[in-house]
Scaffold this motif. Structure first.
Motif, PDB file in Angstrom:
ATOM      1  N   MET A  73      31.244  20.990  39.848  1.00 15.90           N
ATOM      2  CA  MET A  73      32.541  20.972  40.495  1.00 15.90           C
ATOM      3  C   MET A  73      33.507  20.265  39.555  1.00 15.90           C
ATOM      4  O   MET A  73      33.188  19.210  39.016  1.00 15.90           O
ATOM      5  CB  MET A  73      32.485  20.252  41.841  1.00 15.90           C
ATOM      6  CG  MET A  73      33.742  20.463  42.639  1.00 15.90           C
ATOM      7  SD  MET A  73      33.575  20.065  44.376  1.00 15.90           S
ATOM      8  CE  MET A  73      33.854  18.322  44.318  1.00 15.90           C
ATOM      9  N   GLY A  74      34.632  20.880  39.309  1.00 14.59           N
ATOM     10  CA  GLY A  74      35.615  20.352  38.375  1.00 14.59           C
ATOM     11  C   GLY A  74      35.608  21.053  37.027  1.00 14.59           C
ATOM     12  O   GLY A  74      36.537  20.908  36.247  1.00 14.59           O
ATOM     13  N   ASP A  75      34.568  21.832  36.738  1.00 12.13           N
ATOM     14  CA  ASP A  75      34.453  22.545  35.463  1.00 12.13           C
ATOM     15  C   ASP A  75      35.071  23.933  35.609  1.00 12.13           C
ATOM     16  O   ASP A  75      34.407  24.899  35.976  1.00 12.13           O
ATOM     17  CB  ASP A  75      32.985  22.647  35.062  1.00 12.13           C
ATOM     18  CG  ASP A  75      32.787  23.262  33.686  1.00 12.13           C
ATOM     19  OD1 ASP A  75      33.720  23.914  33.162  1.00 12.13           O
ATOM     20  OD2 ASP A  75      31.678  23.113  33.136  1.00 12.13           O
ATOM     21  N   ALA A  76      36.352  24.020  35.329  1.00 13.85           N
ATOM     22  CA  ALA A  76      37.102  25.268  35.527  1.00 13.85           C
ATOM     23  C   ALA A  76      36.500  26.434  34.747  1.00 13.85           C
ATOM     24  O   ALA A  76      36.407  27.546  35.265  1.00 13.85           O
ATOM     25  CB  ALA A  76      38.562  25.067  35.139  1.00 13.85           C
ATOM     26  N   ALA A  77      36.082  26.199  33.524  1.00 11.92           N
ATOM     27  CA  ALA A  77      35.537  27.286  32.702  1.00 11.92           C
ATOM     28  C   ALA A  77      34.246  27.842  33.289  1.00 11.92           C
ATOM     29  O   ALA A  77      34.042  29.060  33.327  1.00 11.92           O
ATOM     30  CB  ALA A  77      35.309  26.801  31.274  1.00 11.92           C
ATOM     31  N   ALA A  78      33.379  26.967  33.758  1.00  9.52           N
ATOM     32  CA  ALA A  78      32.107  27.416  34.326  1.00  9.52           C
ATOM     33  C   ALA A  78      32.335  28.238  35.590  1.00  9.52           C
ATOM     34  O   ALA A  78      31.658  29.243  35.822  1.00  9.52           O
ATOM     35  CB  ALA A  78      31.207  26.230  34.631  1.00  9.52           C
ATOM     36  N   TRP A  79      33.281  27.822  36.414  1.00  8.16           N
ATOM     37  CA  TRP A  79      33.565  28.568  37.648  1.00  8.16           C
ATOM     38  C   TRP A  79      34.322  29.859  37.360  1.00  8.16           C
ATOM     39  O   TRP A  79      34.113  30.867  38.029  1.00  8.16           O
ATOM     40  CB  TRP A  79      34.331  27.691  38.631  1.00  8.16           C
ATOM     41  CG  TRP A  79      33.421  26.731  39.317  1.00  8.16           C
ATOM     42  CD1 TRP A  79      33.259  25.408  39.037  1.00  8.16           C
ATOM     43  CD2 TRP A  79      32.499  27.028  40.366  1.00  8.16           C
ATOM     44  NE1 TRP A  79      32.301  24.860  39.857  1.00  8.16           N
ATOM     45  CE2 TRP A  79      31.816  25.839  40.684  1.00  8.16           C
ATOM     46  CE3 TRP A  79      32.188  28.194  41.073  1.00  8.16           C
ATOM     47  CZ2 TRP A  79      30.848  25.770  41.683  1.00  8.16           C
ATOM     48  CZ3 TRP A  79      31.224  28.113  42.064  1.00  8.16           C
ATOM     49  CH2 TRP A  79      30.572  26.926  42.359  1.00  8.16           C
ATOM     50  N   ALA A  80      35.190  29.859  36.353  1.00  6.51           N
ATOM     51  CA  ALA A  80      35.972  31.065  36.028  1.00  6.51           C
ATOM     52  C   ALA A  80      35.047  32.235  35.705  1.00  6.51           C
ATOM     53  O   ALA A  80      35.275  33.358  36.158  1.00  6.51           O
ATOM     54  CB  ALA A  80      36.920  30.789  34.871  1.00  6.51           C
ATOM     55  N   ALA A  81      34.012  31.968  34.935  1.00  7.00           N
ATOM     56  CA  ALA A  81      33.070  33.031  34.565  1.00  7.00           C
ATOM     57  C   ALA A  81      32.398  33.618  35.807  1.00  7.00           C
ATOM     58  O   ALA A  81      32.196  34.821  35.908  1.00  7.00           O
ATOM     59  CB  ALA A  81      32.027  32.489  33.602  1.00  7.00           C
ATOM     60  N   ARG A  82      32.075  32.780  36.756  1.00  7.44           N
ATOM     61  CA  ARG A  82      31.415  33.245  37.982  1.00  7.44           C
ATOM     62  C   ARG A  82      32.392  33.935  38.918  1.00  7.44           C
ATOM     63  O   ARG A  82      32.042  34.878  39.615  1.00  7.44           O
ATOM     64  CB  ARG A  82      30.724  32.073  38.669  1.00  7.44           C
ATOM     65  CG  ARG A  82      29.463  31.675  37.923  1.00  7.44           C
ATOM     66  CD  ARG A  82      29.036  30.260  38.256  1.00  7.44           C
ATOM     67  NE  ARG A  82      27.770  29.932  37.619  1.00  7.44           N
ATOM     68  CZ  ARG A  82      27.661  29.473  36.375  1.00  7.44           C
ATOM     69  NH1 ARG A  82      28.735  29.287  35.640  1.00  7.44           N
ATOM     70  NH2 ARG A  82      26.469  29.194  35.874  1.00  7.44           N
ATOM     71  N   LEU A  83      33.632  33.471  38.916  1.00  9.99           N
ATOM     72  CA  LEU A  83      34.652  34.055  39.798  1.00  9.99           C
ATOM     73  C   LEU A  83      34.965  35.504  39.458  1.00  9.99           C
ATOM     74  O   LEU A  83      35.459  36.242  40.302  1.00  9.99           O
ATOM     75  CB  LEU A  83      35.938  33.235  39.739  1.00  9.99           C
ATOM     76  CG  LEU A  83      35.991  32.092  40.719  1.00  9.99           C
ATOM     77  CD1 LEU A  83      37.227  31.249  40.483  1.00  9.99           C
ATOM     78  CD2 LEU A  83      35.959  32.604  42.134  1.00  9.99           C
ATOM     79  N   GLU A  84      34.682  35.896  38.229  1.00 11.76           N
ATOM     80  CA  GLU A  84      34.899  37.292  37.845  1.00 11.76           C
ATOM     81  C   GLU A  84      34.097  38.237  38.726  1.00 11.76           C
ATOM     82  O   GLU A  84      34.465  39.382  38.915  1.00 11.76           O
ATOM     83  CB  GLU A  84      34.548  37.503  36.370  1.00 11.76           C
ATOM     84  CG  GLU A  84      35.506  36.813  35.430  1.00 11.76           C
ATOM     85  CD  GLU A  84      35.110  36.953  33.975  1.00 11.76           C
ATOM     86  OE1 GLU A  84      34.145  37.685  33.662  1.00 11.76           O
ATOM     87  OE2 GLU A  84      35.780  36.320  33.140  1.00 11.76           O
ATOM     88  N   LYS A  85      33.004  37.747  39.284  1.00  8.00           N
ATOM     89  CA  LYS A  85      32.158  38.554  40.172  1.00  8.00           C
ATOM     90  C   LYS A  85      32.739  38.643  41.573  1.00  8.00           C
ATOM     91  O   LYS A  85      32.342  39.497  42.357  1.00  8.00           O
ATOM     92  CB  LYS A  85      30.759  37.954  40.246  1.00  8.00           C
ATOM     93  CG  LYS A  85      30.055  37.912  38.917  1.00  8.00           C
ATOM     94  CD  LYS A  85      28.738  37.187  39.024  1.00  8.00           C
ATOM     95  CE  LYS A  85      28.099  37.069  37.645  1.00  8.00           C
ATOM     96  NZ  LYS A  85      26.868  36.291  37.684  1.00  8.00           N
TER      97      LYS A  85
END
Length: 71
Positions: A17-29
């Motif tokens: 939580m707080g790692d925008a880059a890590a979540w951005a990759a997953r949000l593409e799904k």
């Protein structure tokens, strides 16, 4: 509580939580796919992230909360 146990520290490659880059990759799904994966389990994440008492909606809301706090 169940989610932050791994997503607070990044255990076993979970997006912190707080790692925008890590979540951005997953949000593409998309949020629906993220929710389905959390419910069923994916890679090192167990089904429901060990929160057997959490409803599908609670899991979805928790994912949204983590995303909202990772921008």
């Amino acid at each position: 509580g169940s989610c932050i146990a791994c997503h607070g520290s990044g255990v076993l490659g979970s997006p912190k939580m707080g790692d925008a880059a890590a979540w951005a990759a997953r949000l593409e799904k998309g949020l629906d796919t993220l929710t389905a994966n959390a419910i069923s389990g994916i890679n090192n994440m167990p089904a429901r992230g060990t929160c057997a008492s959490c409803s599908d909606e609670e899991i979805k809301q928790t994912i949204q909360y983590m995303i909202d706090n990772s921008k």
